[in-house]
Design an enzyme around this catalytic site. Structure first.
Site, PDB file in Angstrom:
ATOM      1  N   ASP A  41       0.864  -1.180   0.000  1.00 26.37           N
ATOM      2  CA  ASP A  41       0.000   0.000   0.000  1.00 26.37           C
ATOM      3  C   ASP A  41       0.897   1.225   0.000  1.00 26.37           C
ATOM      4  OD1 ASP A  41      -3.262   0.250   0.806  1.00 26.37           O
ATOM      5  OD2 ASP A  41      -2.094   2.094   1.033  1.00 26.37           O
ATOM      6  N   ASN A  94      -5.109  -4.205  -7.191  1.00 22.12           N
ATOM      7  CA  ASN A  94      -6.356  -3.705  -6.603  1.00 22.12           C
ATOM      8  C   ASN A  94      -6.375  -2.194  -6.413  1.00 22.12           C
ATOM      9  OD1 ASN A  94      -8.778  -3.768  -4.586  1.00 22.12           O
ATOM     10  ND2 ASN A  94      -7.063  -2.888  -3.429  1.00 22.12           N
ATOM     11  N   TYR A 162     -12.654   7.632 -14.485  1.00 21.27           N
ATOM     12  CA  TYR A 162     -12.701   6.327 -13.813  1.00 21.27           C
ATOM     13  C   TYR A 162     -13.220   5.259 -14.775  1.00 21.27           C
ATOM     14  CZ  TYR A 162     -13.789   2.972 -10.026  1.00 21.27           C
ATOM     15  OH  TYR A 162     -13.841   1.865  -9.206  1.00 21.27           O
ATOM     16  N   LYS A 166     -11.083   1.973 -16.107  1.00 22.37           N
ATOM     17  CA  LYS A 166     -11.525   0.611 -15.782  1.00 22.37           C
ATOM     18  C   LYS A 166     -11.810  -0.193 -17.058  1.00 22.37           C
ATOM     19  CE  LYS A 166     -11.204   0.887 -11.276  1.00 22.37           C
ATOM     20  NZ  LYS A 166     -10.257   0.069 -10.506  1.00 22.37           N
ATOM     21  N   ILE A 195     -19.531  -1.289  -3.240  1.00 17.91           N
ATOM     22  CA  ILE A 195     -19.146  -2.120  -2.102  1.00 17.91           C
ATOM     23  C   ILE A 195     -18.986  -1.234  -0.865  1.00 17.91           C
ATOM     24  CG2 ILE A 195     -17.377  -3.719  -1.231  1.00 17.91           C
ATOM     25  CD1 ILE A 195     -18.861  -4.754  -3.762  1.00 17.91           C
ATOM     26  N   THR A 197     -17.342   0.293   2.047  1.00 19.44           N
ATOM     27  CA  THR A 197     -15.979   0.427   2.579  1.00 19.44           C
ATOM     28  C   THR A 197     -15.934   1.473   3.697  1.00 19.44           C
ATOM     29  OG1 THR A 197     -15.455   2.057   0.883  1.00 19.44           O
ATOM     30  CG2 THR A 197     -14.842  -0.221   0.416  1.00 19.44           C
TER      31      THR A 197
HETATM   32  N1  LIG Z   1     -15.599   0.379  -3.114  1.00 21.29           N
HETATM   33  C1  LIG Z   1     -16.329   0.212  -4.225  1.00 21.29           C
HETATM   34  O1  LIG Z   1     -17.548   0.419  -4.236  1.00 21.29           O
HETATM   35  C2  LIG Z   1     -15.660  -0.277  -5.487  1.00 21.29           C
HETATM   36  C3  LIG Z   1     -16.483  -0.690  -6.542  1.00 21.29           C
HETATM   37  C4  LIG Z   1     -15.903  -1.167  -7.709  1.00 21.29           C
HETATM   38  C5  LIG Z   1     -14.526  -1.205  -7.831  1.00 21.29           C
HETATM   39  N2  LIG Z   1     -13.746  -0.765  -6.790  1.00 21.29           N
HETATM   40  C6  LIG Z   1     -12.299  -0.848  -6.999  1.00 21.29           C
HETATM   41  O2  LIG Z   1     -11.744  -1.661  -5.983  1.00 21.29           O
HETATM   42  C7  LIG Z   1     -10.422  -1.200  -5.688  1.00 21.29           C
HETATM   43  C8  LIG Z   1     -10.309  -0.931  -4.192  1.00 21.29           C
HETATM   44  O3  LIG Z   1     -11.282   0.040  -3.843  1.00 21.29           O
HETATM   45  P1  LIG Z   1     -11.686   0.361  -2.336  1.00 21.29           P
HETATM   46  O4  LIG Z   1     -13.055   0.920  -2.368  1.00 21.29           O
HETATM   47  O5  LIG Z   1     -11.361  -0.785  -1.464  1.00 21.29           O
HETATM   48  O6  LIG Z   1     -10.685   1.573  -2.048  1.00 21.29           O
HETATM   49  P2  LIG Z   1     -10.199   2.206  -0.659  1.00 21.29           P
HETATM   50  O7  LIG Z   1     -10.069   3.667  -0.931  1.00 21.29           O
HETATM   51  O8  LIG Z   1     -11.049   1.745   0.479  1.00 21.29           O
HETATM   52  O9  LIG Z   1      -8.743   1.560  -0.502  1.00 21.29           O
HETATM   53  C9  LIG Z   1      -7.784   1.779  -1.486  1.00 21.29           C
HETATM   54  C10 LIG Z   1      -6.411   1.471  -0.922  1.00 21.29           C
HETATM   55  O10 LIG Z   1      -5.470   1.754  -1.975  1.00 21.29           O
HETATM   56  C11 LIG Z   1      -4.423   2.540  -1.458  1.00 21.29           C
HETATM   57  N3  LIG Z   1      -3.871   3.379  -2.512  1.00 21.29           N
HETATM   58  C12 LIG Z   1      -4.406   4.531  -3.035  1.00 21.29           C
HETATM   59  N4  LIG Z   1      -3.574   5.005  -3.979  1.00 21.29           N
HETATM   60  C13 LIG Z   1      -2.527   4.153  -4.056  1.00 21.29           C
HETATM   61  C14 LIG Z   1      -1.340   4.124  -4.842  1.00 21.29           C
HETATM   62  N5  LIG Z   1      -1.064   5.097  -5.722  1.00 21.29           N
HETATM   63  N6  LIG Z   1      -0.491   3.092  -4.675  1.00 21.29           N
HETATM   64  C15 LIG Z   1      -0.747   2.119  -3.757  1.00 21.29           C
HETATM   65  N7  LIG Z   1      -1.834   2.111  -2.986  1.00 21.29           N
HETATM   66  C16 LIG Z   1      -2.709   3.114  -3.125  1.00 21.29           C
HETATM   67  C17 LIG Z   1      -5.032   3.355  -0.326  1.00 21.29           C
HETATM   68  O11 LIG Z   1      -4.049   3.788   0.609  1.00 21.29           O
HETATM   69  C18 LIG Z   1      -6.030   2.352   0.272  1.00 21.29           C
HETATM   70  O12 LIG Z   1      -5.421   1.562   1.285  1.00 21.29           O
HETATM   71  C19 LIG Z   1     -10.193   0.010  -6.562  1.00 21.29           C
HETATM   72  O13 LIG Z   1      -9.505  -0.364  -7.734  1.00 21.29           O
HETATM   73  C20 LIG Z   1     -11.586   0.486  -6.895  1.00 21.29           C
HETATM   74  O14 LIG Z   1     -11.650   1.193  -8.098  1.00 21.29           O
HETATM   75  C21 LIG Z   1     -14.276  -0.307  -5.636  1.00 21.29           C
END
Ligand SMILES: NC(=O)c1ccc[n+]([C@@H]2O[C@H](COP(=O)([O-])OP(=O)(O)OC[C@H]3O[C@@H](n4cnc5c(N)ncnc54)[C@H](O)[C@@H]3O)[C@@H](O)[C@H]2O)c1
Length: 255
Positions: A41, A94, A162, A166, A195, A197
């Site tokens: 991370d 991720n 975004y 994607k 999702i 979070t």
């Molecule tokens: N939460 C949703 O509803 C959802 C839906 C569809 C897809 N996603 C995708 O799932 C993935 C995770 O999303 P999430 O909601 O868990 O996000 P989140 O914001 O809860 O967590 C993301 C994590 O990534 C880390 N991060 C951010 N920029 C970074 C970088 N440049 N390098 C390394 N780490 C980095 C952050 O510190 C954090 O720990 C993403 O790719 C997001 O697009 C999320």
């Protein structure tokens, strides 16, 4: 007896953005299914917390700080896994960020570059380094799981950069299959809908209900519902699935 092809026992894995949300759940599910996990991370403290959660139940994990938008960090992350554990079998790209809702014609260059640098450049740098390590696995290859979104398949008001990134990662996933299937390297794009979070807790009740209603199942997803799927598709039993987009969306795309 036939072998259990759903276990990750003995596999060396890495997960980017594993300090929170979906990435943390994926790291925990990898570990619970037997994999050693390199938790990565940009945020050292939260990443280390994920490692602690894994070691608390007897799993094996270590932390490596990495900013996915930096090519050198992607190389160093893979090298860390190989130096520490001898190889890399599974990589989950991720880490991703979402922009503030902005009509496409008002997206400035800085916002466009920022979202692209993490969500698209970041996945490319990761994939490139990961494939180079997997090509050195004595012909056994490896598995790459890219976390995309339902917005890797459809547009969504205000989220142009975004949506574009994607969709592009869905394309990159197919390209891994085309270029490297013969070397037993496979890639899958997993596409969650909305999702939980923690961010949704800040929404007013009407907006929250509207979000739930977008899903035929009537609610947002849980991070564990994504983590469990990612662990499953990373297992050897999925060896013939390559280049696929798998929705994890409570029916969102089926309407
Ligand atoms: N939460 C949703 O509803 C959802 C839906 C569809 C897809 N996603 C995708 O799932 C993935 C995770 O999303 P999430 O909601 O868990 O996000 P989140 O914001 O809860 O967590 C993301 C994590 O990534 C880390 N991060 C951010 N920029 C970074 C970088 N440049 N390098 C390394 N780490 C980095 C952050 O510190 C954090 O720990 C993403 O790719 C997001 O697009 C999320």
């Amino acid at each position: 007896m036939t072998q259990n092809t759903q276990t990750l026992d003995g596999k060396i894995s890495l997960v980017t953005g594993a300090g929170a949300g979906i990435g943390r759940a994926i790291a925990l599910h990898y570990a619970k299914n037997g994999a050693t996990v390199v938790v990565s991370d940009i945020n050292e403290e939260s990443g280390q917390e994920t490692v602690n959660l894994i070691t608390e139940f007897g799993g094996t994990a270590s932390f490596k700080k990495s900013d996915v938008s930096k090519a050198d960090d992607a190389t160093a992350l893979v090298q860390f896994a190989v130096d520490k554990y001898g190889r890399l079998d599974i990589a989950c790209n991720n880490a991703g960020i979402a922009p503030p809702a902005t009509p496409l014609a008002e997206v400035d260059d800085a916002l466009w570059r920022k979202i692209n640098s993490v969500n698209l450049d970041g996945v490319f740098y990761g994939i490139r380094a990961q494939i180079n390590a997997m090509l050195r696995n004595n012909g056994e290859g490896g598995t790459i799981v890219n976390i995309v979104s339902i917005l890797g398949q459809v547009g969504f008001t205000g989220l142009g950069p975004y949506v574009a990134t994607k969709h592009a990662v869905v394309g990159l996933t197919k390209q891994v299959a085309v270029d490297y299937a013969a070397q037993k390297i496979r890639a899958i794009a997993v596409g969650p809908a909305f999702i939980k979070t923690g961010m949704e807790d800040n929404l007013d009740p009407d907006s929250r209900a509207a979000l739930d209603d977008m899903h035929p199942i009537g609610r947002m997803g849980e991070v564990d519902e994504v983590g469990a799927v990612v662990a499953a598709v990373s297992a050897p039993g999925w060896s013939f699935v390559n280049g696929a987009y798998l929705p994890v969306d409570g029916g969102f795309l089926s309407r």
